[in-house]
Design a protein around this motif. Sequence first.
Motif, PDB file in Angstrom:
ATOM      1  N   ASP A  53       0.692  -1.226  -0.001  1.00  0.00           N
ATOM      2  CA  ASP A  53       0.001  -0.134  -0.084  1.00  0.00           C
ATOM      3  C   ASP A  53       0.848   1.220  -0.147  1.00  0.00           C
ATOM      4  O   ASP A  53       1.817   1.480   0.855  1.00  0.00           O
ATOM      5  CB  ASP A  53      -0.940   0.148   1.185  1.00  0.00           C
ATOM      6  N   PRO A  54       0.749   1.912  -0.910  1.00  0.00           N
ATOM      7  CA  PRO A  54       1.556   3.316  -1.097  1.00  0.00           C
ATOM      8  C   PRO A  54       1.272   4.240  -0.068  1.00  0.00           C
ATOM      9  O   PRO A  54       2.125   5.272   0.096  1.00  0.00           O
ATOM     10  CB  PRO A  54       1.589   3.750  -2.673  1.00  0.00           C
ATOM     11  N   ARG A  55       0.241   4.308   0.548  1.00  0.00           N
ATOM     12  CA  ARG A  55      -0.257   5.245   1.501  1.00  0.00           C
ATOM     13  C   ARG A  55       0.852   5.102   2.820  1.00  0.00           C
ATOM     14  O   ARG A  55       0.949   4.256   3.256  1.00  0.00           O
ATOM     15  CB  ARG A  55      -1.842   5.074   1.889  1.00  0.00           C
ATOM     16  N   GLY A  56       1.194   6.431   3.174  1.00  0.00           N
ATOM     17  CA  GLY A  56       2.117   6.451   4.252  1.00  0.00           C
ATOM     18  C   GLY A  56       3.526   6.355   3.879  1.00  0.00           C
ATOM     19  O   GLY A  56       4.460   6.444   4.812  1.00  0.00           O
ATOM     20  N   LEU A  57       4.017   6.050   2.675  1.00  0.00           N
ATOM     21  CA  LEU A  57       5.353   6.035   2.186  1.00  0.00           C
ATOM     22  C   LEU A  57       5.847   7.379   2.013  1.00  0.00           C
ATOM     23  O   LEU A  57       5.302   8.430   1.859  1.00  0.00           O
ATOM     24  CB  LEU A  57       5.261   5.244   0.807  1.00  0.00           C
ATOM     25  N   THR A  58       7.418   7.537   2.093  1.00  0.00           N
ATOM     26  CA  THR A  58       7.798   8.776   1.861  1.00  0.00           C
ATOM     27  C   THR A  58       7.617   8.877   0.383  1.00  0.00           C
ATOM     28  O   THR A  58       7.370   8.053  -0.287  1.00  0.00           O
ATOM     29  CB  THR A  58       9.326   8.511   2.358  1.00  0.00           C
ATOM     30  N   GLN A  62       7.705   6.193  -2.407  1.00  0.00           N
ATOM     31  CA  GLN A  62       6.637   5.996  -3.573  1.00  0.00           C
ATOM     32  C   GLN A  62       7.330   6.040  -4.896  1.00  0.00           C
ATOM     33  O   GLN A  62       6.584   5.444  -5.913  1.00  0.00           O
ATOM     34  CB  GLN A  62       5.878   7.257  -3.456  1.00  0.00           C
ATOM     35  N   ARG A 390       3.528  14.844 -11.383  1.00  0.00           N
ATOM     36  CA  ARG A 390       4.052  15.864 -10.203  1.00  0.00           C
ATOM     37  C   ARG A 390       4.330  17.243 -10.494  1.00  0.00           C
ATOM     38  O   ARG A 390       3.899  17.996  -9.582  1.00  0.00           O
ATOM     39  CB  ARG A 390       5.361  15.247  -9.553  1.00  0.00           C
TER      40      ARG A 390
END
Length: 395
Positions: A53-58, A62, A390
Motif C-alpha cells: 500500500d503506497p499510502r504513508g510511504l515517503t 513512492q 508531479r
Amino acid sequence: MTTRRAVLAGAAALALLPGRDRAEGATVRTALDAVEAKLGDPQQALALLDRIDPRGLTVSQQLDLGTARAGLRADLAIMAARPLTPALLLRRKVGDGIDPAAATRRLETERRRCAARADRLFARLGVRGTDTGARFSALWHDPRYQFADSAAALADMNQWLARFRAALPTLIGQVPLYCLNVRASAPTSADLASGHLGYRTLPTPTTAGGYVPDFARLADRPSFSLPSVVAHELLPGHMIQMPLEAAADPHPLRLRYTPGFGEGWGIYAERLVADAGFYALNPAAELGYLHWRLFRIGRALLDLAIHGDGLSLTQARARLVAWHGEPAYFAPFDADLARIQKDPMTRAAEMLSALSIEDGALGRTGQRLARYHHMLLANGRMRSDELVRRAAALT
C-alpha cells in the motif's frame, strides 16, 4: 542492451520469492530487493509489489515503488513483443506513452532551431562553410580559441564555475551549501599514470567534490566548448543532482528504469545557463553550448533512425558531420555510432528525459521554478510520466 533474453534471464531464481505472509510484512526496500533478485518473471514480481500500500510511504519510497511497477510492466510488454520495438524500449527507459515518430519530429524541430541559431552566430563571427557542421569545424580549428596549456584551460573552467555558482539562487533556488563546494581540478600523478581522466567526485557535507577534465588532447577542447562542460558536470548540473540523489538513496530498480534522467538533468542545466544570458556577450561560448546540444540531439535522432528505420551507420555518420561537424571530445563518430547500434534507445532516452524536464519548466519563474527544481532533485530521479504528474500538482 535490453533484449527479451535479458528480461527472461534469471527466472530460475523465482523460488526465492518470499511467501505472501512474509511479503505483506516486509518493508518496501525488502520487497524491492526481492524483486530485483528475480526480474526474470515480471508478472510475479508485480504481484509481490501490488501487495504494498503506497499510502504513508515517503516520496522517495513512492517513487521507488511506482517506478519499479512501471518498469516491470514494460518488461512484461517486452517479453510478449514480436518484434522488440523502439516504443517498448522508450517505455522501459523513459516513461509511458512515448511515440517514437512524435519524438523524432520533436527532436528534429529542436535540431533545426539550434542549427538556425548557430548559423546566425556564425554570421556574426564571419565564419563560413557549406553547412552548419563545416562552420563548426572551421571554428574548432581557429587558433584564437586554443589554450596555451591545460592550466589555462582549468583556470578558465573555474572562472565560469564561479559565475554559475553565484547565480544558483536565481537559476535553481536554494541548494545545500555542500553542493557548492566543488571545482574543476587537475589530475593527480596517479590519474595521469593510469589514464583515469574525465571523472567526478561528489561533494558531501564533510568533503569537497569536483570534476577532473581530460585535457590529453587539448587542441580538441577549444575554449568556447568548456563553459557548457562546467554547467553540465559541475554547477548547476551533476554536482547538484547527483549528491542529492545519493542522499535520497533510490532503490537500484528506480535507477534501472530511469537511466536517462541524470544525463537529462545535465543537458537541462546547460540550457538553463544559456537561456539565462550568460553567453549574450560571448557568441563563441553560445556556439559551444549549441554544439553540445546538437551532439546530444543528433545522438537521439540517429538512435531512433538506426533502430526504427534501418538507417545505416554510413548514412548516420554523414548526418553527424553535416549537423555538428566535430565529434564531442569523448565520442568519436564511429565509436559512438557503434555504441548506439549496440545499446538501442539509451541515447534517445537521455535527450528525451532532458526535453521532459525542460517542458516542465516552461512558464515557471522565481519561486515557482525553484519549487519545480526541488521536486525534481529532492528525492532522486523519476520517469517522464511521473514528472509530468508531479509537475502538474505543483502550485
